[in-house]
Design a protein around this motif. Structure first.
Motif, PDB file in Angstrom:
ATOM      1  N   PRO A  34     110.600  27.928  57.165  1.00 20.63           N
ATOM      2  CA  PRO A  34     112.040  28.899  57.792  1.00 20.63           C
ATOM      3  C   PRO A  34     113.126  28.019  57.960  1.00 20.63           C
ATOM      4  O   PRO A  34     114.239  28.380  57.871  1.00 20.63           O
ATOM      5  CB  PRO A  34     111.423  28.920  59.070  1.00 20.63           C
ATOM      6  N   TYR A  35     113.041  26.562  58.364  1.00 23.45           N
ATOM      7  CA  TYR A  35     113.887  25.559  58.423  1.00 23.45           C
ATOM      8  C   TYR A  35     114.611  25.295  57.100  1.00 23.45           C
ATOM      9  O   TYR A  35     115.676  24.883  57.123  1.00 23.45           O
ATOM     10  CB  TYR A  35     113.494  24.453  59.093  1.00 23.45           C
ATOM     11  N   ASP A  55     115.033  27.340  54.544  1.00 23.79           N
ATOM     12  CA  ASP A  55     115.884  28.525  54.410  1.00 23.79           C
ATOM     13  C   ASP A  55     117.049  28.468  55.266  1.00 23.79           C
ATOM     14  O   ASP A  55     118.162  28.886  54.856  1.00 23.79           O
ATOM     15  CB  ASP A  55     115.147  30.092  54.953  1.00 23.79           C
ATOM     16  N   GLU A  56     116.898  28.157  56.669  1.00 21.16           N
ATOM     17  CA  GLU A  56     118.272  28.054  57.259  1.00 21.16           C
ATOM     18  C   GLU A  56     119.011  26.855  56.701  1.00 21.16           C
ATOM     19  O   GLU A  56     120.466  27.085  56.863  1.00 21.16           O
ATOM     20  CB  GLU A  56     117.760  27.234  58.926  1.00 21.16           C
ATOM     21  N   ALA A  57     118.677  25.486  56.202  1.00 17.53           N
ATOM     22  CA  ALA A  57     119.288  24.663  55.684  1.00 17.53           C
ATOM     23  C   ALA A  57     119.841  25.107  54.300  1.00 17.53           C
ATOM     24  O   ALA A  57     121.123  24.993  54.041  1.00 17.53           O
ATOM     25  CB  ALA A  57     118.546  23.410  55.298  1.00 17.53           C
ATOM     26  N   GLN A  72     120.800  28.496  53.711  1.00 21.24           N
ATOM     27  CA  GLN A  72     121.840  29.466  54.136  1.00 21.24           C
ATOM     28  C   GLN A  72     123.015  28.551  54.485  1.00 21.24           C
ATOM     29  O   GLN A  72     124.259  29.165  54.071  1.00 21.24           O
ATOM     30  CB  GLN A  72     121.314  30.208  55.090  1.00 21.24           C
ATOM     31  N   ALA A  73     122.828  27.640  55.238  1.00 11.88           N
ATOM     32  CA  ALA A  73     124.148  26.976  55.932  1.00 11.88           C
ATOM     33  C   ALA A  73     124.957  25.938  54.800  1.00 11.88           C
ATOM     34  O   ALA A  73     126.234  25.903  54.578  1.00 11.88           O
ATOM     35  CB  ALA A  73     123.628  25.932  57.011  1.00 11.88           C
ATOM     36  N   ILE A  99     118.347  20.013  61.052  1.00 13.31           N
ATOM     37  CA  ILE A  99     117.200  20.919  60.718  1.00 13.31           C
ATOM     38  C   ILE A  99     116.007  19.838  61.019  1.00 13.31           C
ATOM     39  O   ILE A  99     115.080  20.190  61.486  1.00 13.31           O
ATOM     40  CB  ILE A  99     117.472  21.012  59.318  1.00 13.31           C
ATOM     41  N   LYS A 126     114.942  19.941  64.622  1.00  5.99           N
ATOM     42  CA  LYS A 126     114.378  21.268  65.002  1.00  5.99           C
ATOM     43  C   LYS A 126     112.861  21.026  64.411  1.00  5.99           C
ATOM     44  O   LYS A 126     112.196  21.613  65.289  1.00  5.99           O
ATOM     45  CB  LYS A 126     115.179  22.416  64.380  1.00  5.99           C
TER      46      LYS A 126
END
Length: 260
Positions: A94-95, A97-99, A101-102, A242, A245
């Motif tokens: 999931p992280y 994915d976050e990176a 997207q950012a 990231i 986290k």
């Protein structure tokens, strides 16, 4: 006969694993019987019998003529099971994915495996011009952002003497240049791969320190044509966040065994 942990190696099992590793390393280049017999220094008849056994169980495949051999679909199923069962890969995804997207760039997770890094997860860039990536591929640790980030977590004394394989004109080929780079990585806290593994691609790697020394890392890969100083600053800032986290999350990920 070699020993592992005081137990003698099973020759037939070792030969089977060696054969599968040879076939996997060949990628889309199928092998002939004699090539495999020669490479593994096994009698042709023994190699043929081993191949037929593995074909019947789906670990090796052959063409319609029965003269070419490649890795079979059961290798994929086993590899997928490894990824699905690894608690750290599950937590990190999931992280990634976050990176992604950012930043809108390609994000990887890799694990140190001997002198190589194996890619365990990838999120592709949103842009048309992308880096080339593939889960399950391996690269020498000294040429990529993931590998160098992890090598910097280990003592320089563990590095082989060299010379090292050059994948591009920018790859490190000597121990001295690599150790100098690793020293800079330790100072800044992340690695930079400036077209050392793939021409036209720059990578930024960040070791995940939930192990000591770290075995896993994440990276962001960017085509040179799209990297500006401002975008580089953004990548480093986002990837540091990231990493923090992930490192805060993984230790509480659930009492899983610590594999070796």
């Amino acid at each position: 006969m070699s020993e592992t942990g005081g137990v003698r190696e099973v020759k037939s099992a070792a030969r089977t694993v060696e054969l599968l590793e040879v076939l996997a390393a060949r990628g889309d280049r199928p092998a002939r019987l004699q090539e495999l017999a020669d490479e593994l220094e096994v009698p042709r008849s023994s190699m043929y019998a081993l191949l037929q056994t593995l074909i019947s169980r789906g670990w090796v495949r052959t063409d319609v003529t029965g003269s070419l051999y490649g890795i079979g679909i059961h290798a994929l199923l086993t590899g997928t099971s490894y990824l699905d069962s690894d608690p750290r890969v599950r937590v990190v995804r999931p992280y990634l994915d976050e990176a992604s997207q950012a930043l809108g760039e390609t994000i990887h997770m890799g694990r140190l495996d001997g002198r190589d890094v194996a890619y365990l997860a990838t999120r592709e860039s949103h842009e048309y011009l992308r880096t080339i990536s593939r889960v399950g591929r391996r690269l020498p640790a000294h040429v990529g952002a993931l590998g160098k980030a992890l090598l910097a977590e280990h003592p320089d004394e563990e590095l082989p003497e060299g010379p090292y394989e050059a994948l591009t004109p920018n790859s490190h080929t000597t121990r001295d240049t690599l150790t100098a780079d690793l020293s800079e990585i330790r100072s800044r806290g992340h690695s930079v791969d400036r077209e050392e593994g793939v021409l036209g691609i720059i990578g930024f790697g960040f070791a995940l320190r939930y192990d000591s020394p770290a075995q896993d890392a994440i990276s962001c890969s960017v085509p040179v044509a799209r990297l500006t100083p401002a975008h580089e600053e953004q990548i480093i800032a986002v990837m540091r966040e990231i990493r923090a986290k992930i490192e805060a999350t993984v230790p509480g990920a659930g009492g899983a065994p610590h594999w070796r």
